[in-house]
Design an enzyme around this catalytic site. Structure first.
Site, PDB file in Angstrom:
ATOM      1  N   HIS A  37      76.363  30.821 -12.626  1.00 43.79           N
ATOM      2  CA  HIS A  37      77.433  31.659 -13.187  1.00 43.79           C
ATOM      3  C   HIS A  37      78.809  30.994 -13.075  1.00 43.79           C
ATOM      4  O   HIS A  37      79.693  31.265 -13.891  1.00 43.79           O
ATOM      5  CB  HIS A  37      77.449  33.011 -12.466  1.00 43.79           C
ATOM      6  CG  HIS A  37      78.230  34.069 -13.188  1.00 43.79           C
ATOM      7  ND1 HIS A  37      77.833  34.594 -14.390  1.00 43.79           N
ATOM      8  CD2 HIS A  37      79.403  34.680 -12.896  1.00 43.79           C
ATOM      9  CE1 HIS A  37      78.715  35.492 -14.794  1.00 43.79           C
ATOM     10  NE2 HIS A  37      79.688  35.558 -13.913  1.00 43.79           N
TER      11      HIS A  37
ATOM     12  N   ASP B  88      71.822  31.230 -13.939  1.00 43.09           N
ATOM     13  CA  ASP B  88      72.817  32.280 -13.739  1.00 43.09           C
ATOM     14  C   ASP B  88      72.126  33.598 -13.377  1.00 43.09           C
ATOM     15  O   ASP B  88      71.289  34.084 -14.136  1.00 43.09           O
ATOM     16  CB  ASP B  88      73.619  32.439 -15.043  1.00 43.09           C
ATOM     17  CG  ASP B  88      74.832  33.335 -14.894  1.00 43.09           C
ATOM     18  OD1 ASP B  88      74.816  34.236 -14.043  1.00 43.09           O
ATOM     19  OD2 ASP B  88      75.794  33.130 -15.648  1.00 43.09           O
TER      20      ASP B  88
ATOM     21  N   SER C 262      82.750  35.038 -18.053  1.00 44.30           N
ATOM     22  CA  SER C 262      82.157  36.234 -17.453  1.00 44.30           C
ATOM     23  C   SER C 262      82.749  37.526 -18.037  1.00 44.30           C
ATOM     24  O   SER C 262      82.589  37.785 -19.218  1.00 44.30           O
ATOM     25  CB  SER C 262      82.338  36.136 -15.933  1.00 44.30           C
ATOM     26  OG  SER C 262      81.608  37.117 -15.276  1.00 44.30           O
TER      27      SER C 262
END
Ligand SMILES: *[C@@H]1O[C@H](CO)[C@@H](O)[C@H](O)[C@H]1NC(C)=O
Ligand SMILES: *[C@@H]1O[C@H](CO)[C@@H](O)[C@H](O)[C@H]1NC(C)=O
Length: 394
Positions: free
Chosen positions: A370, A341, A168
């Site tokens: 995610h 995601d 991320s």
């Protein structure tokens, strides 16, 4: 009202007692305990950044078989927002940290400023000098924490380059470092971004909408209550998660629903793992970081932090904050993200990829969200094996 309280206490105690009958064996273990339990060596290294933050790097120097770690390629693993080193070793034998160590890599797990194991500074106290200690965003993580980690590891291992794997926000940290200090590009063998976030104006994550919609109210609340630290590590949350989210709990689906709301629906997500995940996460972030997230989301670009016109002029010499120049990124980059995601959507990931000079992989994996792009049920077969093969070529 007075009759309800004893009933609630009784019900709560009953749910809590039942939860004790179904405790995941890894529940409540911290990073050192998780690494030790699975038979790996653990080392703790302390790194100080140019701006005074004292950070912990957790090292798994070798795997369970061979121990000659001097010639091994180092891998720096950087967590996403609210995460820590624990999130790379908390899915048992399927943990990427363990798989890499057993494959012969020298694994270094980063903990960025302010998070659970890096809540220290040479001068500032995070609980007293709140405004100063928490005065940073993903910009400073990229510009100061990353080079501190990288220079320390390359020096300790006498290597010229390392692998970088990030979740991320670790992608935007990497972008900021290599666009602001392009000389770092040559220190990467390969960067692997899992659920990569750099441009994210098309994100569908409810939390981002919420932050954007209520930004003025949130700001007023933070200023009033000096609430500069967001979601620090909490042992209480782990107990709540164990009580309500364990395999026998009737509320487990509610817990899973909360995860899906944040990260996207997924059938890769293993609900039994929720109490283990919440044993160490969330690990804390700054409020200013969330503000910067909101600014990027609303701008449609990838600008530096916006201080307002007057302060921007002083800091940047222009009324609007400058944008990061991703075309300066020449290190090889591989991007993997889940089709479910809500944060990484193709428009944004493709835009990020199109700016960088040397993207070797840009893959959208069916089913993952995610979070479970790190921890999903089939993540080893579908994602990690691909990454290992690719790393073998660099
Ligand atoms: C989910 O996690 C539990 C606990 O670690 C494990 O026993 C189970 O096999 C996992 N489920 C799947 C489908 O992998
Ligand atoms: C971005 O960096 C590239 C490569 O160094 C350079 O040619 C270009 O002018 C820069 N763009 C801006 C807007 O500064």
């Amino acid at each position: 009202m007075s009759n309800i309280l004893p009933v609630l206490v009784l019900l709560g105690s009953a749910v809590y007692t039942c939860s004790l009958a179904n405790v995941h064996p890894d529940f409540g273990l911290n990073v050192k305990q998780l690494i030790g339990k699975y038979g790996f060596p653990f080392e703790n290294h302390i790194v100080t950044t140019e701006d005074g933050y004292i950070l912990q790097l957790h090292r798994i120097p070798y795997g369970r078989k061979k121990k000659n770690y001097h010639k091994r390629a180092p891998v720096l693993i950087v967590p996403g927002g609210f995460e820590s080193s624990a999130d790379w070793v908390n899915t048992g034998e399927n943990s990427l940290g363990f798989i890499l160590a057993d494959q012969g890599y020298d694994v270094w797990l980063a903990n960025y400023r302010g998070s659970r194991w890096s809540r220290r500074h040479v001068k500032l106290n995070p609980d007293v000098d709140k405004k100063e200690f928490w005065d940073w965003t993903f910009h400073e993580i990229g510009l100061y924490d990353l080079p501190a980690f990288i220079d320390y590891i390359l020096h300790a291992t006498k290597q010229e380059k390392l692998f970088y794997i990030g979740h991320s926000q670790a992608t935007v940290n990497f972008c900021i470092l290599n666009s602001e200090k392009p000389e770092y590009n040559k220190k990467f063998r390969l960067m692997v971004g899992l659920a990569p976030v750099a441009y994210f104006s098309n994100a569908k994550m409810p939390i981002v909408y919420f932050l954007a919609a209520y930004k003025n109210k949130i700001r007023a609340f933070v200023d009033r209550y000096l609430h500069y630290e967001i979601l620090p590590h909490s042992p209480l949350l782990a107990t709540v998660a164990q009580t309500f989210c364990n395999d026998n709990s009737p509320f487990q689906d509610v817990c899973a629903f909360i995860f899906y709301t944040g990260a996207g629906y997924s059938n890769q997500f293993n609900k039994s793992m929720i109490p283990v995940f919440l044993s160490n996460a969330p690990a804390g972030l700054s409020y200013k970081y969330m503000q910067h997230v909101t600014q990027v989301y609303l701008s449609g670009k990838l600008p530096m932090y916006n201080y307002g016109e007057e302060e921007n002029l002083r800091k940047y010499g222009q009324p609007n904050p400058p944008e990061y120049n991703l075309t300066k990124i020449t290190a090889p980059v591989a991007l993997y993200y889940g089709a479910n995601d809500l944060f990484c959507v193709p428009e944004d990931v493709d835009k990020t990829a199109s700016m960088m000079q040397n993207v070797v992989v840009n893959k959208r994996m069916p089913g993952f969200n995610h979070i479970d792009i790190l921890s999903g049920i089939d993540v080893v077969d579908l994602v990690f094996n691909d990454i290992l093969k690719l790393m073998g070529q660099y």
